[in-house]
Write a protein that holds these residues in place. Structure first.
Motif, PDB file in Angstrom:
ATOM      1  N   GLU A   1     -12.794 -41.833  51.025  1.00  0.00           N
ATOM      2  CA  GLU A   1     -12.238 -40.548  50.597  1.00  0.00           C
ATOM      3  C   GLU A   1     -12.207 -39.558  51.745  1.00  0.00           C
ATOM      4  N   VAL A   2     -13.237 -39.571  52.559  1.00  0.00           N
ATOM      5  CA  VAL A   2     -13.317 -38.652  53.707  1.00  0.00           C
ATOM      6  C   VAL A   2     -12.205 -38.955  54.708  1.00  0.00           C
ATOM      7  N   LEU A   3     -12.027 -40.229  55.027  1.00  0.00           N
ATOM      8  CA  LEU A   3     -10.994 -40.607  55.997  1.00  0.00           C
ATOM      9  C   LEU A   3      -9.599 -40.276  55.479  1.00  0.00           C
ATOM     10  N   GLU A   4      -9.409 -40.418  54.171  1.00  0.00           N
ATOM     11  CA  GLU A   4      -8.109 -40.097  53.579  1.00  0.00           C
ATOM     12  C   GLU A   4      -7.856 -38.589  53.572  1.00  0.00           C
ATOM     13  N   ALA A   5      -8.903 -37.812  53.352  1.00  0.00           N
ATOM     14  CA  ALA A   5      -8.743 -36.370  53.188  1.00  0.00           C
ATOM     15  C   ALA A   5      -8.692 -35.596  54.506  1.00  0.00           C
ATOM     16  N   LYS A   6      -9.207 -36.176  55.582  1.00  0.00           N
ATOM     17  CA  LYS A   6      -9.367 -35.391  56.810  1.00  0.00           C
ATOM     18  C   LYS A   6      -8.055 -34.891  57.392  1.00  0.00           C
ATOM     19  N   SER A   7      -6.958 -35.565  57.085  1.00  0.00           N
ATOM     20  CA  SER A   7      -5.658 -35.142  57.611  1.00  0.00           C
ATOM     21  C   SER A   7      -4.866 -34.306  56.612  1.00  0.00           C
ATOM     22  N   THR A   8      -5.415 -34.137  55.412  1.00  0.00           N
ATOM     23  CA  THR A   8      -4.677 -33.403  54.377  1.00  0.00           C
ATOM     24  C   THR A   8      -5.287 -32.052  54.040  1.00  0.00           C
ATOM     25  N   LEU A   9      -6.573 -31.869  54.305  1.00  0.00           N
ATOM     26  CA  LEU A   9      -7.219 -30.593  54.002  1.00  0.00           C
ATOM     27  C   LEU A   9      -6.801 -29.515  54.993  1.00  0.00           C
ATOM     28  N   GLU A  10      -6.768 -28.278  54.533  1.00  0.00           N
ATOM     29  CA  GLU A  10      -6.421 -27.145  55.402  1.00  0.00           C
ATOM     30  C   GLU A  10      -7.617 -26.780  56.266  1.00  0.00           C
ATOM     31  N   TYR A  11      -7.473 -26.883  57.583  1.00  0.00           N
ATOM     32  CA  TYR A  11      -8.580 -26.635  58.511  1.00  0.00           C
ATOM     33  C   TYR A  11      -8.579 -25.192  58.978  1.00  0.00           C
ATOM     34  N   VAL A  12      -9.766 -24.597  59.008  1.00  0.00           N
ATOM     35  CA  VAL A  12      -9.961 -23.227  59.523  1.00  0.00           C
ATOM     36  C   VAL A  12     -10.839 -23.304  60.751  1.00  0.00           C
ATOM     37  N   GLU A  13     -10.352 -22.806  61.882  1.00  0.00           N
ATOM     38  CA  GLU A  13     -11.063 -22.911  63.149  1.00  0.00           C
ATOM     39  C   GLU A  13     -12.467 -22.291  63.084  1.00  0.00           C
ATOM     40  N   PHE A  14     -13.361 -22.816  63.899  1.00  0.00           N
ATOM     41  CA  PHE A  14     -14.716 -22.287  63.994  1.00  0.00           C
ATOM     42  C   PHE A  14     -14.682 -20.821  64.385  1.00  0.00           C
ATOM     43  N   GLN A  15     -15.504 -20.014  63.722  1.00  0.00           N
ATOM     44  CA  GLN A  15     -15.584 -18.595  64.021  1.00  0.00           C
ATOM     45  C   GLN A  15     -17.004 -18.249  64.420  1.00  0.00           C
ATOM     46  N   LYS A  16     -17.179 -17.756  65.644  1.00  0.00           N
ATOM     47  CA  LYS A  16     -18.506 -17.438  66.142  1.00  0.00           C
ATOM     48  C   LYS A  16     -18.945 -16.082  65.599  1.00  0.00           C
TER      49      LYS A  16
END
Length: 304
Positions: free
Chosen positions: A289-304
């Motif tokens: 499930e993780v491998l399938e989802a990693k390219s479909t979820l909306e990513y938010v860049e790291f914020q320091k």
């Protein structure tokens, strides 16, 4: 490499409420659910679902036999789990509509870990293995020192943080820490979040740190390298197992020798999937499930 998790085994009582109960207040719960839980159990299941060869060591009460079955069904080796005559460890969890929670833990059988039992378990592991611990069982100082004698690497999630832990635990023996901001401040004696990791590296130069920062993301730091990863936008249902899922997935990938950025990515995706479902261990996703989802979820860049 095998991973031995000396960890808690809890029964979670989850109460769904409109708001967290206030001092002196009595409120009604809209729903009550029972789940398997405990940081130890959750992290073992996350490790197994991520593909690690994981053994769980711990004690269950007379009411906890189901927990051993749940671990085995999820691929965790249960050879070293023992039953006591007392009550199983359990947690009282309040969950509000936003998905946030607060938790009260009763140790029960988790506090019946003895030095003799520890020695019996560790006889089966060596320097090619790794031991994971949290602060929900008894005897953790002894476990750490015995692991060091056997040259077994130690990963520690120092939660729940406590004065006794801070005063007595041999943190210098830990190879890999999993900490959040609260634990980071307590360990480093530093209030400034930006200074916590630098302080900890000076205190424990031979250790590595995975520092989770909630909605800002996560930082990995050791004396040579620093890596960061952001978060994924998902609808939050229940955050109970978020940290445990992250810990298990990161450690499984780390033990398999994967690059740190890949460990952070998979652990972050897994944690995001976990908070989108109710419950603790039942919400932990499989690696597929993780491998399938990693390219479909909306990513938010790291914020320091």
């Amino acid at each position: 490499m095998s991973i031995l998790n000396f960890g808690s085994l809890n029964i979670d009582h989850v109460y769904h409420v409109d708001h967290f109960v206030r001092p002196g207040e009595t409120i009604s719960a809209g729903r009550l659910e029972y789940f398997s839980g405990g940081k130890g159990l959750n992290q073992s299941i996350a490790l197994a679902k991520a593909g690690a060869d994981v053994y769980h060591a711990g004690k269950i009460g007379t009411d906890g036999k189901k927990l051993e079955e749940i671990l085995a069904n999820d691929g965790v080796h249960t050879d070293y789990i023992e039953m006591t005559n007392g009550v199983n460890g359990h947690a009282l969890i309040q969950v509000v509509p936003s998905g946030q929670n607060n938790i009260i833990i009763y140790g029960g059988s988790n506090h019946e870990i003895t030095e003799t039992y520890v020695d019996q378990v560790l006889e089966n592991f060596g320097e090619d293995d790794l031991v994971l611990m949290q602060n929900e069982i008894s005897c953790i100082n002894y476990i750490a020192r015995q692991c060091a004698k056997r040259k077994i690497k130690i990963a520690l999630n120092p939660s729940p943080i406590s004065k006794e832990l801070l005063d007595t635990f041999p943190f210098e023996l830990v190879s890999l820490f999993f900490i959040n901001e609260i634990e980071g401040r307590e360990l480093s004696k530093t209030e400034n979040t930006d200074e916590i990791l630098d302080s900890l590296i000076k205190m424990y130069p031979n250790s590595a740190f995975v520092f989770t920062l909630g909605h800002n993301g996560v930082i990995y730091k050791d004396k040579n390298d620093t890596f960061t990863h952001g978060i994924y936008n998902v609808k939050v249902v229940d955050t109970t197992a978020a940290g445990d899922t992250f810990t298990g997935y990161f450690l499984a990938c780390y033990a398999a020798g994967e690059p740190i950025p890949d460990c952070l990515l998979k652990a972050s995706v897994a944690s995001s999937l976990a908070v989108s479902k109710p419950g603790a261990s039942p919400s932990i996703p499989l690696m597929e499930e993780v491998l399938e989802a990693k390219s479909t979820l909306e990513y938010v860049e790291f914020q320091k």
